[in-house]
Design an enzyme around this catalytic site. Structure first.
Site, PDB file in Angstrom:
ATOM      1  N   ASP A  13       0.808  -1.224   0.000  1.00 25.78           N
ATOM      2  CA  ASP A  13       0.000   0.000   0.000  1.00 25.78           C
ATOM      3  C   ASP A  13       0.844   1.279   0.000  1.00 25.78           C
ATOM      4  O   ASP A  13       0.448   2.303   0.555  1.00 25.78           O
ATOM      5  CB  ASP A  13      -0.960   0.024   1.213  1.00 25.78           C
ATOM      6  CG  ASP A  13      -1.868  -1.183   1.218  1.00 25.78           C
ATOM      7  OD1 ASP A  13      -2.222  -1.659   0.122  1.00 25.78           O
ATOM      8  OD2 ASP A  13      -2.225  -1.650   2.315  1.00 25.78           O
ATOM      9  N   GLU A  14       1.988   1.235  -0.661  1.00 29.19           N
ATOM     10  CA  GLU A  14       2.878   2.406  -0.706  1.00 29.19           C
ATOM     11  C   GLU A  14       2.447   3.404  -1.780  1.00 29.19           C
ATOM     12  O   GLU A  14       3.107   4.426  -1.981  1.00 29.19           O
ATOM     13  CB  GLU A  14       4.323   1.965  -0.986  1.00 29.19           C
ATOM     14  CG  GLU A  14       4.930   1.008   0.043  1.00 29.19           C
ATOM     15  CD  GLU A  14       4.715  -0.466  -0.307  1.00 29.19           C
ATOM     16  OE1 GLU A  14       3.890  -0.746  -1.187  1.00 29.19           O
ATOM     17  OE2 GLU A  14       5.361  -1.317   0.316  1.00 29.19           O
ATOM     18  N   LYS A  16       1.801   2.265  -5.088  1.00 21.90           N
ATOM     19  CA  LYS A  16       2.395   1.764  -6.333  1.00 21.90           C
ATOM     20  C   LYS A  16       1.461   2.030  -7.518  1.00 21.90           C
ATOM     21  O   LYS A  16       1.901   2.414  -8.605  1.00 21.90           O
ATOM     22  CB  LYS A  16       2.651   0.250  -6.220  1.00 21.90           C
ATOM     23  CG  LYS A  16       3.595  -0.121  -5.093  1.00 21.90           C
ATOM     24  CD  LYS A  16       3.676  -1.617  -4.893  1.00 21.90           C
ATOM     25  CE  LYS A  16       2.411  -2.254  -4.381  1.00 21.90           C
ATOM     26  NZ  LYS A  16       2.037  -1.921  -3.005  1.00 21.90           N
ATOM     27  N   ASN A  38      -5.299 -10.051  -3.643  1.00 19.37           N
ATOM     28  CA  ASN A  38      -4.926  -9.456  -2.346  1.00 19.37           C
ATOM     29  C   ASN A  38      -4.464  -8.012  -2.545  1.00 19.37           C
ATOM     30  O   ASN A  38      -4.519  -7.196  -1.640  1.00 19.37           O
ATOM     31  CB  ASN A  38      -3.832 -10.288  -1.646  1.00 19.37           C
ATOM     32  CG  ASN A  38      -2.647 -10.638  -2.538  1.00 19.37           C
ATOM     33  OD1 ASN A  38      -2.679 -10.428  -3.747  1.00 19.37           O
ATOM     34  ND2 ASN A  38      -1.601 -11.179  -1.947  1.00 19.37           N
ATOM     35  N   GLY A  40      -4.593  -4.170  -3.822  1.00 17.15           N
ATOM     36  CA  GLY A  40      -5.597  -3.139  -4.087  1.00 17.15           C
ATOM     37  C   GLY A  40      -4.838  -1.890  -4.458  1.00 17.15           C
ATOM     38  O   GLY A  40      -4.180  -1.282  -3.612  1.00 17.15           O
ATOM     39  N   HIS A  41      -4.827  -1.544  -5.736  1.00 15.71           N
ATOM     40  CA  HIS A  41      -4.036  -0.410  -6.225  1.00 15.71           C
ATOM     41  C   HIS A  41      -4.978   0.713  -6.642  1.00 15.71           C
ATOM     42  O   HIS A  41      -5.875   0.503  -7.452  1.00 15.71           O
ATOM     43  CB  HIS A  41      -3.146  -0.858  -7.399  1.00 15.71           C
ATOM     44  CG  HIS A  41      -2.099  -1.855  -7.001  1.00 15.71           C
ATOM     45  ND1 HIS A  41      -1.152  -2.337  -7.858  1.00 15.71           N
ATOM     46  CD2 HIS A  41      -1.844  -2.443  -5.791  1.00 15.71           C
ATOM     47  CE1 HIS A  41      -0.363  -3.183  -7.208  1.00 15.71           C
ATOM     48  NE2 HIS A  41      -0.768  -3.274  -5.959  1.00 15.71           N
ATOM     49  N   THR A  42      -4.747   1.901  -6.096  1.00 17.85           N
ATOM     50  CA  THR A  42      -5.684   3.009  -6.306  1.00 17.85           C
ATOM     51  C   THR A  42      -5.119   4.021  -7.293  1.00 17.85           C
ATOM     52  O   THR A  42      -3.947   4.400  -7.200  1.00 17.85           O
ATOM     53  CB  THR A  42      -5.949   3.730  -4.964  1.00 17.85           C
ATOM     54  OG1 THR A  42      -6.162   2.740  -3.962  1.00 17.85           O
ATOM     55  CG2 THR A  42      -7.145   4.651  -5.042  1.00 17.85           C
ATOM     56  N   GLN A 228       1.996  -5.901  -3.403  1.00 22.51           N
ATOM     57  CA  GLN A 228       2.455  -6.004  -2.013  1.00 22.51           C
ATOM     58  C   GLN A 228       3.744  -5.182  -1.841  1.00 22.51           C
ATOM     59  O   GLN A 228       3.956  -4.256  -2.607  1.00 22.51           O
ATOM     60  CB  GLN A 228       2.678  -7.478  -1.604  1.00 22.51           C
ATOM     61  CG  GLN A 228       1.387  -8.285  -1.451  1.00 22.51           C
ATOM     62  CD  GLN A 228       0.809  -8.767  -2.764  1.00 22.51           C
ATOM     63  OE1 GLN A 228       1.481  -9.421  -3.546  1.00 22.51           O
ATOM     64  NE2 GLN A 228      -0.455  -8.466  -3.025  1.00 22.51           N
ATOM     65  N   THR A 304      -8.397  -3.357  -0.249  1.00 17.20           N
ATOM     66  CA  THR A 304      -9.021  -4.639  -0.560  1.00 17.20           C
ATOM     67  C   THR A 304      -9.986  -5.071   0.528  1.00 17.20           C
ATOM     68  O   THR A 304     -11.081  -5.543   0.253  1.00 17.20           O
ATOM     69  CB  THR A 304      -7.921  -5.716  -0.750  1.00 17.20           C
ATOM     70  OG1 THR A 304      -7.126  -5.304  -1.854  1.00 17.20           O
ATOM     71  CG2 THR A 304      -8.495  -7.090  -1.050  1.00 17.20           C
TER      72      THR A 304
HETATM   73  P1  GDP Z   1      -0.852   0.448  -3.536  1.00 19.62           P
HETATM   74  O1  GDP Z   1      -1.433  -0.847  -3.071  1.00 19.62           O
HETATM   75  O2  GDP Z   1       0.629   0.494  -3.309  1.00 19.62           O
HETATM   76  O3  GDP Z   1      -1.196   0.802  -4.949  1.00 19.62           O
HETATM   77  O4  GDP Z   1      -1.482   1.561  -2.597  1.00 19.62           O
HETATM   78  P2  GDP Z   1      -3.028   1.713  -2.174  1.00 19.62           P
HETATM   79  O5  GDP Z   1      -3.780   2.225  -3.346  1.00 19.62           O
HETATM   80  O6  GDP Z   1      -3.516   0.480  -1.512  1.00 19.62           O
HETATM   81  O7  GDP Z   1      -2.914   2.784  -1.026  1.00 19.62           O
HETATM   82  C1  GDP Z   1      -2.427   4.058  -1.238  1.00 19.62           C
HETATM   83  C2  GDP Z   1      -3.500   5.068  -0.838  1.00 19.62           C
HETATM   84  O8  GDP Z   1      -2.942   6.349  -0.692  1.00 19.62           O
HETATM   85  C3  GDP Z   1      -4.584   5.239  -1.892  1.00 19.62           C
HETATM   86  O9  GDP Z   1      -5.799   5.505  -1.254  1.00 19.62           O
HETATM   87  C4  GDP Z   1      -4.101   6.460  -2.680  1.00 19.62           C
HETATM   88  O10 GDP Z   1      -5.162   7.148  -3.329  1.00 19.62           O
HETATM   89  C5  GDP Z   1      -3.515   7.299  -1.590  1.00 19.62           C
HETATM   90  N1  GDP Z   1      -2.386   8.175  -1.952  1.00 19.62           N
HETATM   91  C6  GDP Z   1      -1.423   7.982  -2.901  1.00 19.62           C
HETATM   92  N2  GDP Z   1      -0.485   8.963  -2.851  1.00 19.62           N
HETATM   93  C7  GDP Z   1      -0.868   9.781  -1.846  1.00 19.62           C
HETATM   94  C8  GDP Z   1      -0.293  10.966  -1.274  1.00 19.62           C
HETATM   95  O11 GDP Z   1       0.766  11.452  -1.668  1.00 19.62           O
HETATM   96  N3  GDP Z   1      -0.974  11.540  -0.249  1.00 19.62           N
HETATM   97  C9  GDP Z   1      -2.134  11.027   0.236  1.00 19.62           C
HETATM   98  N4  GDP Z   1      -2.729  11.675   1.236  1.00 19.62           N
HETATM   99  N5  GDP Z   1      -2.692   9.904  -0.262  1.00 19.62           N
HETATM  100  C10 GDP Z   1      -2.064   9.290  -1.280  1.00 19.62           C
HETATM  101  P1  IMO Z   2      -0.916  -4.092  -2.314  1.00 22.23           P
HETATM  102  O1  IMO Z   2      -0.487  -4.623  -3.655  1.00 22.23           O
HETATM  103  C1  IMO Z   2      -0.898  -4.590   2.026  1.00 22.23           C
HETATM  104  C2  IMO Z   2      -0.845  -8.693   3.576  1.00 22.23           C
HETATM  105  C3  IMO Z   2      -2.082  -9.158   4.318  1.00 22.23           C
HETATM  106  C4  IMO Z   2      -1.464 -10.138   5.306  1.00 22.23           C
HETATM  107  C5  IMO Z   2      -0.359 -10.789   4.482  1.00 22.23           C
HETATM  108  C6  IMO Z   2      -0.754 -12.116   3.841  1.00 22.23           C
HETATM  109  O2  IMO Z   2      -2.216  -3.394  -2.328  1.00 22.23           O
HETATM  110  O3  IMO Z   2       0.188  -3.323  -1.673  1.00 22.23           O
HETATM  111  P2  IMO Z   2      -2.337 -12.748   1.779  1.00 22.23           P
HETATM  112  O4  IMO Z   2      -3.792 -12.494   1.559  1.00 22.23           O
HETATM  113  O5  IMO Z   2      -1.444 -12.196   0.738  1.00 22.23           O
HETATM  114  O6  IMO Z   2      -2.051 -14.199   2.070  1.00 22.23           O
HETATM  115  O7  IMO Z   2      -2.014 -11.972   3.159  1.00 22.23           O
HETATM  116  O8  IMO Z   2      -0.046  -9.861   3.444  1.00 22.23           O
HETATM  117  N1  IMO Z   2      -1.093  -8.167   2.214  1.00 22.23           N
HETATM  118  C7  IMO Z   2      -1.066  -6.869   1.899  1.00 22.23           C
HETATM  119  N2  IMO Z   2      -0.894  -5.778   2.672  1.00 22.23           N
HETATM  120  N3  IMO Z   2      -1.033  -4.447   0.697  1.00 22.23           N
HETATM  121  C8  IMO Z   2      -1.171  -5.530  -0.097  1.00 22.23           C
HETATM  122  O9  IMO Z   2      -1.181  -5.445  -1.445  1.00 22.23           O
HETATM  123  C9  IMO Z   2      -1.233  -6.801   0.499  1.00 22.23           C
HETATM  124  N4  IMO Z   2      -1.400  -8.065   0.027  1.00 22.23           N
HETATM  125  C10 IMO Z   2      -1.297  -8.884   1.085  1.00 22.23           C
HETATM  126  O10 IMO Z   2      -2.721  -8.094   4.975  1.00 22.23           O
HETATM  127  O11 IMO Z   2      -0.832  -9.440   6.349  1.00 22.23           O
HETATM  128 MG    MG Z   3      -2.948  -1.545  -1.813  1.00 23.47          MG
END
Ligand code: GDP
Ligand code: IMO
Ligand code: MG
Length: 444
Positions: A13-14, A16, A38, A40-42, A228, A304
């Site tokens: 959830d960085e 990406k 697993n 969830g990319h936003t 991840q 997710t």
């Molecule tokens: P991913 O799994 O690495 O693609 O990341 P996620 O989408 O799960 O989580 C990142 C969250 O941070 C999403 O809700 C994005 O819309 C939000 N986001 C991305 N960049 C920024 C930022 O610079 N500031 C803030 N406040 N939110 C951000």
């Molecule tokens: P993105 O791509 C954050 C975590 C789960 C759990 C562990 C194992 O959005 O960054 P799994 O269902 O893969 O067997 O769960 O990994 N996990 C994530 N945490 N972002 C994800 O994906 C993740 N995918 C799995 O919360 O701790």
């Molecule tokens: Mg994510």
């Protein structure tokens, strides 16, 4: 620039997805190569928010091909729902999507197994998976006996295969203490469902390995999208509190079929603080008001699963480790706007383990659990940066913070993010990435 990669450096959830969407137009193909639903990319622009689980984050750019490769485990129902959702919003994802026939399928029994196994306490804690059947599916892939691949939807003997596996999996579930779930496995229903998958996804299934190798021979530019984060890597992460694939940079070639010789630039993505969902050690976790403040301002709830994310300060010990492990050339540091709300910011520069100061990241979850963070305090910038669009307009205190992080982890910062929107992204000048992107643009 033959191939670039975007790799998460923390526990997922960085942001990406945001970065891949922004970089996609400078590339010809975006590739998802490991993990499954697993992830969830936003992607956010204006009032539009897209949450992608399976489909690569380049899908909103019609001129960019999107490919799901052998290393991904695909839950076909989720993928189909995602495609339908994209179509209902005016996109045409089937025009620029290809799925590997070698990719494995997450079947209904995998999801039930995940439910049963996730109740187990492992190494003193619950893993807290996303319940998407990821671990059981990868286990069957490696075990081979009960695996099903996308190719089975177009060429396999679906009916017999499902009958055989359902019989075995019912017994398996009973053995695991999930007898009440075994009754949910109905071979007729699963066969009917798989036949629908076959119809809907069949035309998208093909040999992505050859497609990518041909693309490289034709001088096309690839962007590989990690799912991840490196600390969740099955071999190099905080085992057993990890996912079941190689989610650090070391997994790129195995999952995609793109040999290392083509990979020119690896971008690491990290938040300016740390989050984690699920169980496992997290040295800089803040179980206090500051942690709650990060969660509320950063809206740190799972994409997710909706679960609240555990929040804490930036851990430079962990990110230095994953930067080296993942072969990172430059860092993209996200969520800097969230830190604008703090007078002072802590950065973990070392751990104290059993009375000793260490700067290496321990391999054992138990040791990591005993690590106490050693912090250095940095002055906050206390300015709203969400409207900043140029590097030179960033507050000087924030630039000092960037220098500090860059020095600690050993690579330059090439991109910063000051909000979720595409527009809230700032590229540093004269970096390797900025040069490659300019060359990529010129070559298109
Ligand atoms: P991913 O799994 O690495 O693609 O990341 P996620 O989408 O799960 O989580 C990142 C969250 O941070 C999403 O809700 C994005 O819309 C939000 N986001 C991305 N960049 C920024 C930022 O610079 N500031 C803030 N406040 N939110 C951000
Ligand atoms: P993105 O791509 C954050 C975590 C789960 C759990 C562990 C194992 O959005 O960054 P799994 O269902 O893969 O067997 O769960 O990994 N996990 C994530 N945490 N972002 C994800 O994906 C993740 N995918 C799995 O919360 O701790
Ligand atoms: Mg994510």
């Amino acid at each position: 620039m033959p191939a670039s990669c975007v790799i998460g450096l923390q526990w997922g959830d960085e942001a990406k997805g945001k970065l891949v969407d922004i970089l996609a137009p400078q590339h010809d193909v975006v590739v998802r190569y490991q993990g499954g639903a697993n992830a969830g990319h936003t992607v956010v622009f204006g009032d539009q928010v897209y949450k992608l689980h399976h489909v690569p984050s380049g899908i909103l750019h019609p001129g960019v091909m999107n490919v799901i490769t052998p290393g991904v485990v695909i839950e076909p129902d989720t993928l189909i729902r995602e495609l339908t959702g994209l179509e209902s919003r005016g996109n045409a994802p089937r025009r620029n999507l290809m799925i590997s026939e070698r990719a494995h399928m997450v079947m209904p029994w995998h999801i039930l197994e995940d439910q049963v196994l996730n109740k187990q306490v492992v190494a003193g804690e619950n893993i807290g998976t996303t319940l998407r059947g990821i671990g059981p599916c990868y286990r069957d892939k490696v075990g081979r006996t009960f695996a099903m691949r996308m190719t089975d939807l177009v060429r396999g003997n679906l009916r017999n295969r499902i009958d055989e596996i359902v019989a075995a999996k019912r017994n398996w579930l009973v053995g695991l203490g999930g007898g009440e779930l075994a009754g949910q496995l109905d071979a007729d229903g699963i066969y009917a469902m798989a036949s629908r998958w076959s119809e809907t996804l069949g035309p998208l299934i093909g040999d992505t390995t050859n497609f990518l190798l041909d693309s490289l021979d034709d001088n096309k530019k690839l962007l590989l999208e990690g799912a991840q984060g490196s600390l969740l890597d099955i071999d190099h992460g905080t085992y057993p509190f990890v996912t079941s694939s190689n989610s650090s940079g070391v997994g790129v070639s195995a999952g995609s079929g793109v040999p290392g010789r083509w990979i020119e630039h690896v971008i690491g993505v990290a938040k300016a603080y740390t989050t984690r969902v699920g169980g496992g050690p997290f040295p800089t976790e803040l179980n206090n008001e500051q942690g709650n403040k990060i969660r509320e301002i950063g809206r740190e709830y799972g994409t997710t699963t909706g679960r609240p994310r555990r929040c804490g300060w930036f851990d430079a010990v962990a990110v230095r480790y994953t930067t080296r492990l993942s072969g990172i050339h430059g860092l993209s540091l996200m969520m800097l706007d969230v830190l604008s709300h703090f007078d002072t910011i802590e950065v973990c520069v070392a751990y104290e383990l059993d009375g000793k100061r260490i700067t290496n990241f321990p391999a054992e979850a138990d040791e990591l659990r005993r690590c106490q963070p050693i912090y250095e305090t940095v002055e906050g910038w206390k300015v709203d940066v969400t409207g900043v669009r140029r590097w030179r307009d960033l507050p000087s205190q924030l630039l000092k913070y960037l220098d500090f992080i860059s020095e600690l982890i050993g690579v330059p910062i090439e991109v910063v993010s000051v909000g979720p929107d595409r527009a809230q992204t700032i590229f540093a000048n004269s970096t390797k990435l900025s040069k490659l992107l300019r060359a990529g643009q010129a070559g298109k």
